[in-house]
Design an enzyme around this catalytic site. Sequence first.
Site, PDB file in Angstrom:
ATOM      1  N   SER A  39       0.814  -1.224   0.000  1.00  0.00           N
ATOM      2  CA  SER A  39       0.000   0.000   0.000  1.00  0.00           C
ATOM      3  C   SER A  39       0.846   1.273   0.000  1.00  0.00           C
ATOM      4  CB  SER A  39      -0.938   0.035   1.215  1.00  0.00           C
ATOM      5  OG  SER A  39      -0.198  -0.011   2.414  1.00  0.00           O
ATOM      6  N   ASP A 329      -3.871   8.140   7.595  1.00  0.00           N
ATOM      7  CA  ASP A 329      -4.732   7.214   8.337  1.00  0.00           C
ATOM      8  C   ASP A 329      -3.862   6.460   9.337  1.00  0.00           C
ATOM      9  OD1 ASP A 329      -3.536   5.017   7.057  1.00  0.00           O
ATOM     10  OD2 ASP A 329      -5.243   4.619   5.725  1.00  0.00           O
ATOM     11  N   HIS A 332      -0.851   4.859   7.355  1.00  0.00           N
ATOM     12  CA  HIS A 332      -0.190   5.425   6.168  1.00  0.00           C
ATOM     13  C   HIS A 332       0.128   6.907   6.332  1.00  0.00           C
ATOM     14  CE1 HIS A 332      -2.619   1.952   4.700  1.00  0.00           C
ATOM     15  NE2 HIS A 332      -1.475   1.663   4.113  1.00  0.00           N
TER      16      HIS A 332
END
Length: 354
Positions: A39, A329, A332
């Site tokens: 990610s 978040d 991240h």
Amino acid sequence: MGSSHDTLLAAVLLWLHLFFILIISARAKVPAIIVFGDSSVDAGNNNQVPTIARSNFRPYGRDFAGGEPTGRFCNGRLATDFISEAFGLRPIVPAYLDPAYNISDFAVGVTFASAGTGYDNATSDVLGVIPLWRELEYYKDYQKRLRAYLGDWKAIDTLSNALYVISIGTNDFLENYYSFPHRRMQYTIDAYQEFLIGIARNFIVDLHGLGARKISLGGLPPMGCMPLERAQNLANGNDCMETYNIVAMRFNAKLYDLVMKLNKDIPGLQLVFSNPFYILLQIISKPSLYGFEVSQRACCATGTFEMGYTCSQRSLFTCPNATKYVFWDAFHPSEQTNRLVADSVVKTVLSKFL
Ligand SMILES: *[C@@H]1O[C@H](CO)[C@@H](O)[C@H](O)[C@H]1NC(C)=O
Ligand SMILES: *[C@@H]1O[C@H](CO)[C@@H](O)[C@H](O)[C@H]1NC(C)=O
Ligand SMILES: *[C@@H]1O[C@H](CO)[C@@H](O)[C@H](O)[C@H]1NC(C)=O
């Protein structure tokens, strides 16, 4: 006598010719950036995969061009987007599976990354995302399409001068090893790291065998300082989880050794180690030095556990300005952090390819 002289001359000329080709290709401009990983560098491949590891909805992407939630786990751009820009290429690196792009875009930049994946096949199984070996299968498919689009010579030139970026590994520890008993019963943490290093090694050897030369292998971040991990560290006043940071440092040391060894063993390989650990730890521990106000909580929602679908547009708590936050978040970094990390890595490590 004359003929052996000619042979020698021919050999010298041939050698000089090869020598200049090597020099020229070593200094050739980077024509494309080609990305593998999780990610940290997925720009929307997971949108095309049946998984809950998604972020193609608001508030993700609210600071991206057009406010578009692309599937990047961020309010804006990723470190690889900034790296592409620093190399004079496009300001974004599109996802290979994103139907909005085609081979003419991918010829200058492409990411095969999948959020939630890892070196270990068992890690990608947790959320049903793209395993690393399949990212390489997509890359082989990409090579075919690139040759059809650019012609053999131009395609080979692009593939051998491109910058390859690998950013993966956090999920092997946090989503897999420390979350499920299976690997913990099989491996001590040290043996598990060796297992992952073996996979990383094979991946780089395979990538080199397919024509890659300039490769950046990414280290792990101080993963114990992610808001999600802090939230679980109640006993220590929501401090960073020291164990996870130590695991990351040990793994990074092993990755560094791997980089040194492969460069020695494989002639022509230009493998570098891009380590985000210290710059991130510095930003997290002294946020105000870098223009941030908050580093312990994330911007989205309560900033303690939300990511993916739980980081929702409906949350009333999401911060108004993510630029003040180190994390977007619970897992991240924000776009601003990605920009600083990319700058640092470009200046200290990738500059040799600029
Ligand atoms: C790629 O898409 C653009 C428009 O988005 C189009 O102009 C171009 O012809 C396409 N190229 C290929 C090779 O399909
Ligand atoms: C991961 O799965 C692929 C496909 O089944 C397999 O080829 C590969 O050997 C596996 N990797 C490891 C380390 O077991
Ligand atoms: C967001 O915060 C940054 C950094 O503090 C500041 O430079 C910027 O002006 C802010 N943006 C808005 C819209 O308030």
